[in-house]
Design an enzyme around this catalytic site. Structure first.
Site, PDB file in Angstrom:
ATOM      1  N   VAL A  63       0.836  -1.193   0.000  1.00  0.00           N
ATOM      2  CA  VAL A  63       0.000   0.000   0.000  1.00  0.00           C
ATOM      3  C   VAL A  63       0.873   1.245   0.000  1.00  0.00           C
ATOM      4  O   VAL A  63       1.754   1.395   0.839  1.00  0.00           O
ATOM      5  CB  VAL A  63      -0.942   0.020   1.220  1.00  0.00           C
ATOM      6  CG1 VAL A  63      -1.799   1.281   1.212  1.00  0.00           C
ATOM      7  CG2 VAL A  63      -1.819  -1.226   1.239  1.00  0.00           C
ATOM      8  N   LYS A  64       0.595   2.132  -0.945  1.00  0.00           N
ATOM      9  CA  LYS A  64       1.287   3.418  -1.014  1.00  0.00           C
ATOM     10  C   LYS A  64       0.387   4.463  -0.360  1.00  0.00           C
ATOM     11  O   LYS A  64      -0.784   4.566  -0.681  1.00  0.00           O
ATOM     12  CB  LYS A  64       1.573   3.799  -2.466  1.00  0.00           C
ATOM     13  CG  LYS A  64       2.457   2.790  -3.185  1.00  0.00           C
ATOM     14  CD  LYS A  64       2.753   3.210  -4.597  1.00  0.00           C
ATOM     15  CE  LYS A  64       1.496   3.145  -5.445  1.00  0.00           C
ATOM     16  NZ  LYS A  64       1.739   3.480  -6.863  1.00  0.00           N
ATOM     17  N   VAL A  65       0.988   5.206   0.566  1.00  0.00           N
ATOM     18  CA  VAL A  65       0.234   6.209   1.313  1.00  0.00           C
ATOM     19  C   VAL A  65       0.802   7.586   0.999  1.00  0.00           C
ATOM     20  O   VAL A  65       2.010   7.802   1.150  1.00  0.00           O
ATOM     21  CB  VAL A  65       0.323   5.938   2.826  1.00  0.00           C
ATOM     22  CG1 VAL A  65      -0.387   7.011   3.619  1.00  0.00           C
ATOM     23  CG2 VAL A  65      -0.239   4.560   3.155  1.00  0.00           C
TER      24      VAL A  65
END
Length: 86
Positions: A63-65
């Site tokens: 997951v890229k935040v």
């Protein structure tokens, strides 16, 4: 190719209305490669909720935040939460 990444903004431009559903479908094809997905919320609670929801889709999901937002969230709040909870 060592993995794939997707971007919710680009998927929306293509007409994808259900980003989570899109990710689930893509993961049926990309089973053994890293698959990066991006959170699209821009408030701390929304980012955390979406990150958790995306992270459990499959073991190969990363997951890229975003650490910047339109709401001027201080990036350290998100990084601090991730450091404590993930």
């Amino acid at each position: 190719i060592h993995g794939l990444t997707t971007n919710p903004t680009l998927r929306a431009k293509e007409g994808v209305k259900d980003y989570i559903g899109f990710c689930k479908e893509a993961l049926q094809i990309v089973k053994h490669k890293p698959f990066s997905v991006e959170v699209f919320a821009d408030d701390v609670d929304g980012i955390i909720k979406q990150a958790n929801r995306l992270a459990v889709l499959a073991e190969n999901v990363f997951v890229k935040v975003p650490i910047v937002s339109r709401m001027s969230i201080r990036p350290y709040l998100i990084v601090k939460w991730i450091g404590k909870n993930l």
